[in-house]
Design an enzyme around this catalytic site. Structure first.
Site, PDB file in Angstrom:
ATOM      1  N   SER A 148       0.888  -1.337  -0.175  1.00 47.00           N
ATOM      2  CA  SER A 148      -0.029  -0.145  -0.175  1.00 47.00           C
ATOM      3  C   SER A 148       0.751   1.341  -0.075  1.00 47.00           C
ATOM      4  O   SER A 148       0.259   2.464  -0.419  1.00 47.00           O
ATOM      5  CB  SER A 148      -1.131   0.042   1.122  1.00 47.00           C
ATOM      6  N   ASP A 185      -3.583   7.726   8.285  1.00 49.04           N
ATOM      7  CA  ASP A 185      -4.529   6.700   9.016  1.00 49.04           C
ATOM      8  C   ASP A 185      -3.837   6.378  10.166  1.00 49.04           C
ATOM      9  O   ASP A 185      -2.611   6.452  10.395  1.00 49.04           O
ATOM     10  CB  ASP A 185      -5.522   5.740   7.987  1.00 49.04           C
ATOM     11  N   HIS A 189      -0.872   4.331   7.660  1.00 49.78           N
ATOM     12  CA  HIS A 189      -0.153   5.051   6.453  1.00 49.78           C
ATOM     13  C   HIS A 189       0.252   6.435   6.578  1.00 49.78           C
ATOM     14  O   HIS A 189      -0.586   7.097   7.149  1.00 49.78           O
ATOM     15  CB  HIS A 189      -0.786   4.875   5.335  1.00 49.78           C
TER      16      HIS A 189
END
Length: 352
Positions: free
Chosen positions: A35, A326, A329
């Protein structure tokens, strides 16, 4: 297309534009991993690991949630921009990619992915091994556009970015100890490094020569990891054992790459240390303009990520003051600093 600031000084609280010409010259950028470098492939995969809804993309142009797990752009986007390749890196699975987008490179990364096949059995993301198969499909498309010889030249001269490993440790060793029944930490590190070595050899066989491999971040400082450990939200601190594991893995990775490079004629394998820059931001946040380093901007910042960070979730007023977007991340601002580090310390290695 202006490059981002290359100053790595901790005193710089914002990233402005630099004027020095980009060097060396790469015709394209290819990206593999998780990610941290997935710009939207998971939008087209049946997985819960998606970031295609607000407030993700809050600071992306036109405030669009693209599938990037941040409030804005990711490191590959900034690198591509600085190097004069393109403004941002599209996901390979995006329908109707233009010939120019394909010529200049894409990302094959998938949020929730890792080197260990068990990692994606939980997330249903695209494992790194499958990303190689996607790359083979890409190569056929590229050569169909530019021809075999030019296609081979683009692949050989392109900058390849690889960023994965965090999910392997978090999913399989710390939070869900599947692999801990089979390996101690040293054994699992070697297991993953062997998977990575096999992956790099595959990319080499497919024509890739110029590759940057990112190490692990300070995993124990991720808000989600602190949340899992500490019951009282106010009593949160980095988990030293997980950080120590990440550091020892990184040392082994940094040692492996030159050894592997010596076995692969014409290759250049560069290690990108993301641990130290992030740890510096955590230890000296005020020097980077951060006011919050222990929780993310989204919601409470301690449990919200993926679908828990959504249009109904409140966000902080100034995301650029938060190290994390978040609970997992980094924010776009943190990614800018990481991109600056890679531009200044790692990319020049390809001139040598």
């Amino acid at each position: 297309m202006a490059p981002i600031n290359t100053c790595s000084s901790a005193a710089a609280s914002t990233a402005s534009m630099a004027t020095r010409p980009p060097s060396p010259n790469f015709p394209a950028i290819f990206v593999f991993g998780d990610s941290t470098v997935d710009t939207g492939n998971n939008n087209y995969v049946k997985t819960l690991f998606k970031a295609n809804l607000p407030p993700y993309g809050e600071n992306f142009p036109d405030h669009i949630p693209t599938g990037r797990f941040s409030d804005g752009k990711l490191v590959p986007d900034f690198l591509a921009s600085f190097l004069g390749i393109k403004d941002d890196v599209p996901p390979f699975l995006k329908p109707n990619l233009s010939e120019n987008e394909l010529r200049t490179g894409v990302t094959f990364a998938s949020a929730g992915s890792g080197y260990d096949y068990l990692t994606t059995s939980l997330s249903n993301a695209i494992p790194v091994s499958k990303q190689v198969e996607m790359f083979k499909s890409y190569i056929n498309k590229l050569k169909g556009i530019v021809g075999k010889d030019k296609g081979n030249n683009i692949i050989g001269e392109a900058l390849v970015i690889i960023s994965a490993g965090t999910n392997d440790f978090v999913f399989n060793f710390y939070d869900i100890p599947t692999r801990r029944l089979e390996f101690d930490i040293v054994g699992y590190q070697h297991f993953l490094l062997q998977k990575l070595e096999d992956f790099l050899k595959e990319l080499y066989e497919l024509g890739c020569r110029k590759m940057i491999v990112a190490g692990l971040p300070p995993i124990g400082c991720l808000p989600i990891q602190m949340t899992a450990k500490f019951q009282i939200p106010t009593n949160r601190k980095c988990l030293e054992d997980q950080n120590s594991d990440a550091e020892s893995y990184n040392k082994k990775l940094a040692k492996l790459l030159p050894e592997l490079q010596a076995k692969l004629p014409g290759s250049k394998l560069a290690y990108a240390d993301v641990y130290e820059p992030l740890f510096d931001m955590i230890n000296y946040p005020q020097q980077y303009g951060f006011v919050e380093i222990k929780r993310g901007c989204c919601g409470t910042g301690i449990i919200e990520a993926l679908f828990l960070c959504n249009a109904m979730t409140p966000i902080c007023r100034n995301p650029s003051e938060f190290l994390f977007w978040d609970c997992i991340h980094p924010s776009q601002q943190a990614y800018i600093y990481l991109a600056n580090y890679i531009i200044e310390e790692v990319v020049p290695l390809f001139d040598k």
